[in-house]
Design a protein around this motif. Structure first.
Motif, PDB file in Angstrom:
ATOM      1  N   PHE A   1       0.830  -1.200   0.000  1.00 24.25           N
ATOM      2  CA  PHE A   1       0.000   0.000   0.000  1.00 24.25           C
ATOM      3  C   PHE A   1       0.869   1.257   0.000  1.00 24.25           C
ATOM      4  CE2 PHE A   1      -2.998  -2.940   2.350  1.00 24.25           C
ATOM      5  CZ  PHE A   1      -3.901  -3.057   1.309  1.00 24.25           C
ATOM      6  N   TYR A   2       0.284   2.332  -0.517  1.00 28.04           N
ATOM      7  CA  TYR A   2       0.936   3.637  -0.473  1.00 28.04           C
ATOM      8  C   TYR A   2       0.297   4.574   0.546  1.00 28.04           C
ATOM      9  CZ  TYR A   2       4.399   3.354  -4.198  1.00 28.04           C
ATOM     10  OH  TYR A   2       5.511   3.048  -4.949  1.00 28.04           O
ATOM     11  N   GLY A   3      -0.611   4.041   1.361  1.00 24.16           N
ATOM     12  CA  GLY A   3      -1.150   4.843   2.460  1.00 24.16           C
ATOM     13  C   GLY A   3      -2.433   5.582   2.172  1.00 24.16           C
ATOM     14  N   HIS A   4      -2.978   5.457   0.951  1.00 21.71           N
ATOM     15  CA  HIS A   4      -4.178   6.214   0.585  1.00 21.71           C
ATOM     16  C   HIS A   4      -5.167   5.341  -0.175  1.00 21.71           C
ATOM     17  CE1 HIS A   4      -2.725  10.311   1.591  1.00 21.71           C
ATOM     18  NE2 HIS A   4      -1.539   9.812   1.304  1.00 21.71           N
ATOM     19  N   GLY A   5      -6.423   5.751  -0.141  1.00 19.62           N
ATOM     20  CA  GLY A   5      -7.451   5.061  -0.895  1.00 19.62           C
ATOM     21  C   GLY A   5      -8.783   5.769  -0.751  1.00 19.62           C
ATOM     22  N   PHE A   6      -9.835   5.212  -1.360  1.00 16.57           N
ATOM     23  CA  PHE A   6     -11.157   5.818  -1.309  1.00 16.57           C
ATOM     24  C   PHE A   6     -12.208   4.754  -1.595  1.00 16.57           C
ATOM     25  CE2 PHE A   6      -9.717   6.113  -5.662  1.00 16.57           C
ATOM     26  CZ  PHE A   6     -10.827   5.745  -6.400  1.00 16.57           C
ATOM     27  N   PHE A   7     -13.447   5.061  -1.258  1.00 16.60           N
ATOM     28  CA  PHE A   7     -14.581   4.175  -1.516  1.00 16.60           C
ATOM     29  C   PHE A   7     -15.315   4.617  -2.790  1.00 16.60           C
ATOM     30  CE2 PHE A   7     -14.039   3.020   2.914  1.00 16.60           C
ATOM     31  CZ  PHE A   7     -14.511   1.716   2.984  1.00 16.60           C
ATOM     32  N   SER A   8     -16.023   3.662  -3.397  1.00 11.94           N
ATOM     33  CA  SER A   8     -16.939   3.990  -4.488  1.00 11.94           C
ATOM     34  C   SER A   8     -18.119   4.777  -3.926  1.00 11.94           C
ATOM     35  CB  SER A   8     -17.424   2.712  -5.168  1.00 11.94           C
ATOM     36  OG  SER A   8     -18.120   1.887  -4.237  1.00 11.94           O
ATOM     37  N   PRO A   9     -18.877   5.497  -4.767  1.00 12.52           N
ATOM     38  CA  PRO A   9     -19.991   6.319  -4.263  1.00 12.52           C
ATOM     39  C   PRO A   9     -21.026   5.542  -3.462  1.00 12.52           C
ATOM     40  CG  PRO A   9     -19.469   6.921  -6.510  1.00 12.52           C
ATOM     41  CD  PRO A   9     -18.663   5.701  -6.209  1.00 12.52           C
TER      42      PRO A   9
END
Length: 359
Positions: free
Chosen positions: A108-116
């Motif tokens: 991992f690079y420490g970041h991410g997000f969820f789908s709407p």
């Protein structure tokens, strides 16, 4: 001698006369979440609008940033690169739910997000076997099983965000190759090629790739935030000599090259050309950027694209926008709005990022 605004800011930066004032009595009802290092090791904390810790979540390793589900009832804590685990939190019951492991030959690079809809989790990752950046896709309906990945079209993706159109992924490509067997070592500084890339969330296809100018190719793009009118703001960390005096803050408009904000030379020198985090306030009028090595936080107008304010705080890095205001945290355990220190948690070192759970 008449001193204009730019000269005043530059002189104030050196002399330190722009400082936080008395705490503002107006507050927000928001909760926040951040990673930290405490006396008992690494953890994540949920804190209230005055900085008091409400819940503590022990972590097996140092955390970096937090992905919040659209419903704000789940959070994923990503380990700091080149970490290989992420921790899922239930924010309704305030408990750790599961551990998510990176795929073989990925970190991992420490970041991410969820789908709407919250059904998918996207994570910035490194295919370290082939030195290729990718975005791992995890199915929240199947206990976060990894179901695929998208090519980032660059080495070292750092912060990835889903833009307001809910289909475009903006990806800050740092350009730096890393490997879990050589923690924190940067393996390709001489030929790094950072860029700001845009991907289609449905297909993973590359929409636009915007490289950093060749004469600034050692500027690793790290953190991004969407501003008004589809503008994407970015900040980075320069791996070249300090004598180059490059701007590390800018913005991008689709179809154009990267635009860099003009910064006073005194500010560039003070930042040590290292930005830690970026955020935008809720009304999209100002962008805040932290410079932990320079002990300062700077605000920029999204309309004029100019520097508007500087606040001094030792080792400041976490920042979040709420309404018209910004809140920040630092490595001294302080949590504050820009009018003054709200609280200090002794024995706590707040880590890089601060996320607001609710507005």
């Amino acid at each position: 001698m008449v001193i204009n605004r730019r000269q005043f800011i530059a002189m104030s930066l050196v002399s330190g006369i722009i400082e936080p004032q008395a705490a503002n009595s107006q507050s927000t009802s928001s909760d926040f979440i951040s990673c930290l290092k405490g006396t008992d090791g690494f953890a994540a904390a949920r804190l209230d609008h005055q900085g008091a810790i409400k819940h503590l979540f022990p972590l097996p390793a140092r955390g970096h940033d937090i992905a919040l589900s659209p419903q704000k009832n789940k959070a994923v804590i990503f380990s700091r690169r080149p970490g290989r685990i992420a921790i899922l939190l239930d924010l309704t019951e305030n408990r750790i739910v599961a551990k998510i492991s990176s795929h073989e030959n990925r970190h991992f690079y420490g970041h991410g997000f969820f789908s709407p809809d919250g059904n998918l989790l996207y994570a910035a990752e490194n295919n370290f076997e082939f030195e290729q950046g990718c975005i791992g896709i995890y199915d929240a309906q199947q206990n976060y099983r990894r179901i695929g990945e998208y090519d980032c079209h660059g080495i070292g993706p750092h912060e990835t965000v889903l833009l307001a159109d809910k289909n475009t992924i903006a990806c800050a490509i740092g350009g730096i190759a890393t490997h879990p067997e050589y923690p924190r070592q940067k393996l390709n500084i001489a030929n790094m090629a950072p860029s700001l890339n845009y991907l289609d969330r449905d297909t993973g296809s590359l929409i636009e790739k915007v490289p950093v100018p060749a004469n600034m190719h050692k500027l690793s793009l790290r953190h991004i935030v969407e501003g008004p009118d589809k503008t994407v703001w970015f900040c980075g960390q320069y791996e070249g000599p300090a004598s180059d005096k490059v701007s590390i803050v800018g913005y991008h408009i689709s179809g154009q090259p990267l635009n860099f904000v003009e910064l006073p030379k005194a500010l560039i020198a003070r930042t040590k050309q290292y930005a830690g985090s970026i955020a935008i306030n809720s009304d999209l009028t100002q962008v805040g950027v932290t410079f932990p090595r320079g002990n300062i936080l700077a605000l920029f107008s999204t309309e004029s694209k100019q520097l508007t304010k500087i606040v001094h705080s030792q080792d400041v890095c976490g920042i979040a926008g709420v309404g018209h205001k910004f809140f920040a945290s630092n490595g001294k355990g302080e949590f504050f709005d820009l009018e003054g220190v709200t609280s200090k948690n002794h024995g706590v070192l707040w880590d890089n990022h601060l996320q607001v759970i609710s507005n």
